[in-house]
Design a protein around this motif. Structure first.
Motif, PDB file in Angstrom:
ATOM      1  N   SER A 199      33.497  28.541  52.436  1.00 30.73           N
ATOM      2  CA  SER A 199      32.735  29.165  53.518  1.00 30.73           C
ATOM      3  C   SER A 199      32.376  28.233  54.655  1.00 30.73           C
ATOM      4  N   THR A 253      33.857  35.517  60.647  1.00 30.19           N
ATOM      5  CA  THR A 253      32.718  34.918  59.965  1.00 30.19           C
ATOM      6  C   THR A 253      32.503  35.562  58.600  1.00 30.19           C
ATOM      7  N   GLY A 262      33.444  29.069  58.149  1.00 31.32           N
ATOM      8  CA  GLY A 262      32.763  30.170  58.812  1.00 31.32           C
ATOM      9  C   GLY A 262      31.624  29.707  59.708  1.00 31.32           C
ATOM     10  N   GLY A 284      37.390  25.501  60.486  1.00 35.10           N
ATOM     11  CA  GLY A 284      36.642  26.561  61.163  1.00 35.10           C
ATOM     12  C   GLY A 284      36.737  26.462  62.670  1.00 35.10           C
ATOM     13  N   THR A 320      34.358  37.463  65.995  1.00 37.64           N
ATOM     14  CA  THR A 320      33.530  36.541  65.211  1.00 37.64           C
ATOM     15  C   THR A 320      32.937  37.247  63.999  1.00 37.64           C
ATOM     16  N   THR A 351      33.209  28.336  62.848  1.00 37.57           N
ATOM     17  CA  THR A 351      33.784  29.419  63.652  1.00 37.57           C
ATOM     18  C   THR A 351      32.697  30.178  64.392  1.00 37.57           C
ATOM     19  N   LEU A 352      31.606  30.484  63.715  1.00 32.51           N
ATOM     20  CA  LEU A 352      30.509  31.217  64.328  1.00 32.51           C
ATOM     21  C   LEU A 352      29.930  30.462  65.515  1.00 32.51           C
TER      22      LEU A 352
END
Length: 401
Positions: free
Chosen positions: A264, A152, A267, A321, A148, A270-271
């Motif tokens: 972005s 990220t 991200g 993401g 991550t 995904t995080l």
């Protein structure tokens, strides 16, 4: 009452520092995304076709070199230790990225991007170090957490790049990034500890022998190819992202920031999603999460070709993401679970080589396709890649289902 604070196990200390290091390296590789084509445009006068081509070459050059040198660095890591490779990569990138802020033409920029590829290996060696130094019962969680960091950083980098470039200019962005990577170097030197026992030269197996003795060699090879296709799909949009956003919103003083936000947004997703997918994969099977991510990818990439405004693009990028959260950490976990510790450095370096190859193919594909079929064609070609990957994963992981 004792004031003594319980000291974290060494593997957890390493994980914290390497997470930050991978996060910053991810930023270093991606912060140029929202403004690279605009930065190149400021270095000379180019037609649209020339600008698209130079953007693709500039993006791809770093990863072309990385694909070539990664196996060499991985072999050296198995001989000399992963910490030494981490120090080499972080210091080299700090210097090279800072120098990018001083270029006066696109040829110098491309040359430095090539040199940046020589100093690759921070993320792959971080994975290798954590995989070998972490207790088995924590390895999946640790690798998922570490992944991550890089993912990220890679996805949030464009937002930071867009903000800094708008506030201070393109060149200052490179200076700031180089300075932070110097910090990563010093943190690695003094904060990362490795218990490494070199393997004698005559005891090292060739990769051909190693693969013949693996229980599931098709899984390792399958994950290599999966990494390549995932990266090609993700990065095909990078060279033309700011140009695509400009097509949707028109000329505006906020173009850098808007492009950075759009780049972005994945991200954030995904995080949030990656740790949850990792835990779910431990319960129901990592390969099942991987397969789900590819199915979702088919539903997410294709509509991006037909968006009418930047809000629609942003929503779909958020789901990209989630797709990344279901793909990239699972690949790392499957590699760690199916690779012997004594060759972990080489396995992860080969995976980085395939990742870099995907990073070469993606931007070049985006540049070529956008020149012939427009920006929408890039998303359609990415959808085709995801479909191919779906079939490939189903085939390569059938033995562990």
């Amino acid at each position: 009452m004792s004031k003594t604070k319980k000291r974290l196990p060494q593997w957890q200390q390493n994980l914290r520092i390497l997470w930050f290091g991978c996060f910053m390296v991810g930023i270093g590789f991606s912060l140029i995304t929202p403004f690279m084509s605009l930065y190149i445009d400021s270095l000379g006068k180019y037609t649209t076709t020339q600008l698209n081509l130079w953007s693709g070459v500039t993006f791809s050059s770093t990863f072309l070199v990385t694909a070539i040198v990664s196996p060499m660095w991985g072999k050296l890591a198995d001989k000399k230790g992963r910490k030494l490779m981490l120090m080499r990569a972080s210091l080299g990138m700090a210097i090279v990225i800072a120098l990018m802020g001083l270029v006066t033409n696109v040829y110098q920029l491309v040359a430095l991007r090539f040199l940046q590829g020589v100093f690759s290996g921070y993320i792959s060696n971080s994975n290798a170090l954590i995989a070998t130094q972490t207790p088995v019962e924590h390895s999946g969680q640790a690798l998922g957490t570490l992944t991550t960091g890089s993912v990220t950083g890679t996805l949030l980098g464009p937002l930071l790049g867009g903000i800094v470039a708008t506030a201070f200019g393109y060149r200052v962005t490179f200076f700031i990034t180089g300075s932070v990577l110097f910090l990563v170097f010093f943190l690695t030197v003094f904060g990362v500890h490795e218990k490494f026992t070199p393997i004698a030269r005559d005891a090292q197996q060739s990769m051909r022998t190693l693969f013949s003795e693996l229980k599931h060699p098709e899984v390792i090879i399958g994950m290599f190819v999966t990494t390549l296709i995932v990266q090609a799909s993700n990065n095909s949009i990078n060279p033309i992202l700011s140009l695509y956003v400009r097509q949707l919103v028109g000329h505006t003083s906020s173009l850098n920031i808007i492009s950075g936000v759009i780049a972005s947004i994945p991200g954030i997703a995904t995080l949030i999603a990656a740790p949850r997918f990792g835990a779910l994969g431990d319960r129901i099977g990592t390969q099942k999460i991987l397969f789900f991510g590819l199915l979702l990818g088919l539903l997410v990439y294709f509509p991006q070709a037909f968006v009418q405004n930047v809000w629609q693009l942003g929503i779909l990028r958020f789901f990209v993401g989630i797709v990344d959260a279901a793909l990239l950490p699972q690949v790392q976990t499957l590699l760690a679970k199916n690779a012997p510790h004594e060759v972990t450095g080489r396995i992860f370096s080969y995976n980085q080589s395939f990742q870099a190859t995907g990073n070469v193919i993606g931007p070049m594909l985006g540049s070529v396709v956008s020149g012939g079929f427009g920006y929408s064609g890039v998303f359609i070609s990415s959808t085709i890649l995801v479909f191919i990957n779906l079939i490939w994963v189903r085939f390569s992981t059938r033995e562990i289902n």
